[in-house]
Design a protein around this motif. Structure first.
Motif: not given
Lengths: 503, 176, 317
Positions: A323-326, A332, A335-336, A339-340, A342, A344-348
């Motif tokens: 879900l992209g939610i830690p 969390a 997640v960072g 993101m660094i 580039e 995105r956490p999540g189903p992608e």
């Protein structure tokens, strides 16, 4: 079964000296960081975050996950040896781990926590790999009403934490709950009971309070009662006995149950390894034929706690990946890290970078094995710590506690908090109030209040009963709290019947 | 600390003394400690309830920040009273024998001094001082240990926290 | 003898002048974050620094001093000397926190020089296409039906997202309830699972997460990266096209001019960097390179604006 072929690809991506070294470094850092009180798993992950920038995103995440996994085990080391949980999730391990060490069986404490951590870890990883997406759906069903009910279930464990002293236990847990209200009220933003001290705006920092309640109060207690000249005699008696494979096999059901429970609880953001280990511990205690031995060095207690907190690591990765939610503070940080790079956490991630995800899964498995090897090796070193004469060990426990409390947020105030709670714990312990319910109160207080208020805002008190999962959990809580009383009444009736028969 | 708070705390202390005297006078000397602890917990609950009523209700949100703390404090008060009754009735074992309380108090003093000391002499010196004092307090007189321990500790702390973790340890106002 | 003395004196003067001219920065610069590692501003600072390394040899150290919504981090920076080697990384929410905590604005806001503003991130309303209510028209209709019981979600009570929600309700003429969650992602989950109907945040929040759509975005024109997201103006909600969240750097007042100019310069270079832009622009963020003048103006505007609205809605007295 394409999962297995994906996993194989992931494993292939890990073949080579570099990935191996990365995982080993991660595990070592994790164990050490976790063992050091004051350095939380998320802090350990954050520390090595900058080092991952030079690596490929995959390797960076692999290392960070290795740290995360190992840190949850690392906390149990100091929990067992010096009654100072190195991470909050190791609190429950100390309940039975430290008594084992006190009885001269530190090897049992360390060995069981390692095996349970690794085994629980495997259970969690397996569930993560096979059921990540459907389990994420479960996270969506958890509304504040459910969180409240879960926290309430956690609270019912107070009845078993205190042994027979239920009045004292209730007092302790209520004290913990009350102290937890100090700070900003999340729902209204009002500052409560802070006396305008900025350091109290977020309430008492949990780790210093924990270190104080456990380690410092224990030391003060020993200072009061021990005759230190006798310390040398104890040392010679100490046996570094390790449990046998048979002993470990006796724990298999405990580890299995706790592993599954830990994973499931870890899925819900906000419920972490600490709550998971409390509940798993309580479940094992109630299922045990000798519940009164829990808290006095029962291996099942250690196994349940460690298995649950290790499997919750994988649980926390479920909402992150699906879900992209830690699901936890350490997640969390991941997640960072993503993101660094580039990403995105999540189903992608599953659709666009499947190799990354499956390499991650494979690396969790491999890191777990490395953890077993390094942990076993390290345990032989750690156990020497329990041989250090207490009069030398205690001052060091104090300075470690100091630096650990300071490290959380670079605050001298937190050192004061640590020792303040230490004195509080010493006094309460002296007069037969158990300390662990205070911790329970500190852990659950915010979760109970915030979710209660949110549910009331969403639809009022009836919402607790109209939502099926919440109603079920609440019912369970009632049963759990009533169980000891009902069991007691049944036993009394039995005795009465036998008495009258005997006449 | 407002004037009201001072007044409240003074009342608490006075009441505590009265209760203490009452328990000694009525032959419960061997449970005085438990009476004091239970009564203090009751007072803490009362303090929180009193402070909670001073909290402002924000017009912004529906919920009242005082509800839950008063709930916990109220329950704590109830159980504290119940405990007090149990102790008064002698249903609990007597107070534990006092061990080396002097040593414990000295320990607390040493730690407090160290915390204050960190601000003036810096982390390394203050904690090293604490280690030495505590070793002496606990009966360790070997010079080797007394010298090597603080040195070893300072080295470890410096390597681990300053160099590795880059977490600045407090530097004192006067030195280090 | 006199000549050699004169020579030595001259050398000393030149040497000390050289030392004084040792350009800023000649030691590591500490960047203090109030977010934990992995948090939004933490990631932003780290990315900024890694891009900045292309343009400077300066050494940066990122620190995290979380707590009290940013006040602890601010205090930590204010306690250090004003030499430009301790820099704070604020966002709009920190300024809001100062206001809602009734802290001294002169100390906590104007005790800083706002040297570099990195970006303007538009506020937006986010819904989930899994819910029946996921367009603005739906939201208005649903709000009227629920008569004040409609739920909007966000990460805190009284913060800038909450303020944004209240402004929207006022302009739109609807009534709703605000539910604060523990974090942004959890609040988003609340909308995805149907607990609430609207989440107030920024377009970047959607990145990578499935099931969400932007109901309205605060911008004069539609964002290039989110062409399907209507602006507030298009939906008939006027005066709401400039609600943004900014992120930047600030230093303690009294910092030498040289240091501040250096930061403004560095920002100009980073802002033009394609790497930096590609990190931010796909999320609909407007990269800016505002120095002291414009940044200070922005902060002043935010303070005044927020004070007005906070007093109006009763968040502060």
């Amino acid at each position: 079964m394409e999962v297995f072929s994906h996993l194989y690809d992931g494993l292939a991506a890990l073949a080579g000296a570099r990935p191996f070294i990365i995982m080993v470094v991660g595990v070592i850092v994790g164990i050490l960081g976790g063992a050091m009180p004051g350095i939380s798993p998320s802090m350990a992950v954050a520390l090595l975050l900058p080092f991952t920038f030079g690596m490929t995103p995959t390797m960076g995440i692999v290392m960070l996950c290795a740290i995360y996994l190992a840190a949850n085990y690392g906390g149990s080391i100091t929990a067992v040896i010096i009654n100072t949980p190195g991470t909050p999730s190791a609190v429950v391990t100390a309940f039975d781990g430290y008594p084992l060490a006190q009885q001269g069986k530190a090897g049992w404490g360390l060995g069981i926590s390692l095996i349970a951590s690794v085994a629980g870890g495997f259970i969690g990883i397996a569930i993560l790999i096979l059921f990540a997406i459907p389990l994420a759906g479960l996270a969506l069903k958890f509304w504040p009403a459910e969180y409240f009910a879960l926290a309430l279930m956690g609270l019912t464990t107070v009845a078993s934490l205190g042994g027979g002293k239920w009045v004292e236990s209730f007092v302790a847990v209520l004290l913990g709950l009350l102290l937890n209200t100090i700070g900003m009220d999340h729902m209204t933003g009002t500052s409560r009971f802070t006396f305008d001290i900025i350091r109290l705006y977020d309430g008492f920092s949990f780790v210093p309070a924990l270190i104080g309640l456990f380690a410092i109060s224990e030391v003060l207690d020993n200072v009061e009662s021990f005759n230190f000249n006798m310390a040398k005699i104890e040392v010679a008696d100490l046996k570094s006995v390790w449990p046998t494979v048979k002993d470990y096999m006796k724990l298999k059901w405990t580890i299995a149950r706790a592993g599954i429970l830990g994973t499931v609880i870890g899925i819900f953001p906000g419920a972490g390894g600490t709550i998971a280990s409390f509940i798993a511990y309580d479940v094992e205690k109630r299922l045990s034929k000798e519940p009164e031995t829990f808290g006095r060095g029962n291996p099942h207690g250690v196994a349940a706690a460690e298995s649950a907190n290790s499997s919750s690591v994988s649980g926390a990765l479920v909402p992150l990946l699906a879900l992209g939610i830690p699901g936890s503070a350490s997640a969390a940080v991941l997640v960072g890290a993503l993101m660094i790079h580039e990403l995105r956490p999540g189903p992608e991630l599953f659709t666009r970078h499947p190799l990354l995800v499956y390499t991650l899964f494979s690396s969790l498995l491999v890191s777990n094995v490395i953890l077993l090897a390094l942990g076993a090796f390290g345990s032989r070193l750690w156990i020497k710590v329990s041989l250090i004469p207490k009069r030398i060990l205690y001052p060091f426990i104090f300075v470690f506690s100091m630096i650990g409390s300071y490290a959380v947020r670079s605050s001298l105030f937190d050192i004061g908090v640590c020792f303040g709670f230490g004195v509080l714990g010493w006094i309460l312990n002296r007069y037969r109030y158990p300390v662990s319910p205070i911790v329970l109160g500190l852990v659950l207080g915010a979760m109970l209040e915030t979710n209660l208020q949110m549910t009331l805002m969403m639809g009022g008190p009836s919402l607790f009963l109209t939502r099926p999962i919440s109603a079920l959990l609440l019912l369970l809580s009632v049963v759990l709290i009533a169980w000891p009383f009902i069991a007691d009444m049944k036993a009394r009736k039995k005795r009465q019947v036998q008495k009258s028969k005997g006449k | 600390m407002t004037k009201d708070l001072y007044f409240f705390l003074t009342v608490c202390v006075v009441l505590l003394f009265i209760v203490m005297l009452a328990s000694i006078r009525s032959g419960r000397k061997e449970r005085v400690g438990q009476v004091v602890v239970a009564f203090v917990l009751l007072e803490v609950a009362a303090l929180f309830i009193w402070m909670a009523y001073g909290l402002e209700i924000s017009p912004l949100m529906d919920s009242n920040p005082a509800t839950v703390p008063v709930g916990w404090a109220g329950a704590l008060a109830v159980f504290a009273v119940y405990q007090l009754i149990r102790v008064w009735r002698g249903e609990t074992p007597p107070d534990p024998k006092t061990g080396r309380i002097g040593k414990v108090l000295l320990t607390v003093v040493i730690v407090a001094a160290c915390i204050v000391g960190i601000e003036y002499a810096g982390f390394y010196i203050a904690t090293s001082g604490m280690i030495i004092l505590m070793l002496l307090l606990l009966g360790e007189y070997r010079v080797k240990v007394l010298v090597l321990s603080p040195l070893g500790w300072s080295l470890f702390a410096w390597l681990c926290f300053e160099k590795l973790l880059r977490l600045g340890l407090p530097v004192g106002k006067f030195w280090m | 003898m006199k000549k050699s003395l004169l020579f030595v004196a001259l050398c000393l003067v030149i040497l000390s002048a050289g030392a004084a001219l040792a350009a800023y920065p000649d030691k590591p610069i500490r960047v203090v974050n109030y977010a934990g590692p992995g948090g939004l501003m933490d990631v932003t600072s780290r990315k900024f620094i890694s891009v900045a390394q292309k343009y400077t040899n300066a050494v940066f150290v990122v620190e995290n001093k979380e707590g009290a919504g940013g006040l602890i981090g601010m205090q930590a920076v204010l306690e250090q000397p004003a030499d430009g080697y301790t820099v704070f990384a604020p966002t709009t929410s920190v300024v809001m926190k100062v206001l809602t905590s009734n802290k001294d604005i002169d100390e906590y806001v104007w005790g800083f020089e706002w040297v570099a503003m990195l970006m303007r991130d538009p506020e937006c309303l986010i819904g989930s296409d899994k819910n029946a209510v996921h367009t603005w028209a739906d939201v208005v209709k649903d709000a009227k039906e629920k008569n004040g019981a409609q739920l909007w979600t966000g990460p805190a009570a009284g913060g800038n997202d909450h303020l944004m929600a209240m402004k929207t309700w006022e302009v739109a003429g609807i009534k709703a309830k605000w539910i604060p969650y523990n974090s942004g992602p959890e609040a988003m989950l609340g909308v995805l699972s149907g607990q609430g109907v609207v989440y107030v945040g920024n377009p970047a929040d959607i990145g990578g997460r499935e099931g969400y759509n932007i109901i309205a975005v605060s911008s004069k024109e539609r964002l290039k990266s989110f062409p399907d997201a209507p602006t507030f103006g298009e939906l008939g909600l006027m005066g709401m096209d400039d609600e943004t969240m900014w992120r930047g750097f600030c230093v303690k007042k009294g910092t030498p001019e040289e240091a501040m100019v250096w930061w403004e310069d560095l920002l100009k270079k980073v802002a033009a960097d394609p790497d930096w832009r590609s990190f931010l622009e796909p999320d609909g963020i407007e990269v800016v390179d505002w120095g002291r003048d414009k940044f200070t103006e922005q902060v002043k505007k935010d303070v005044d604006d927020s004070l007005t609205y906070m007093k109006k809605y009763g968040i502060i007295k």
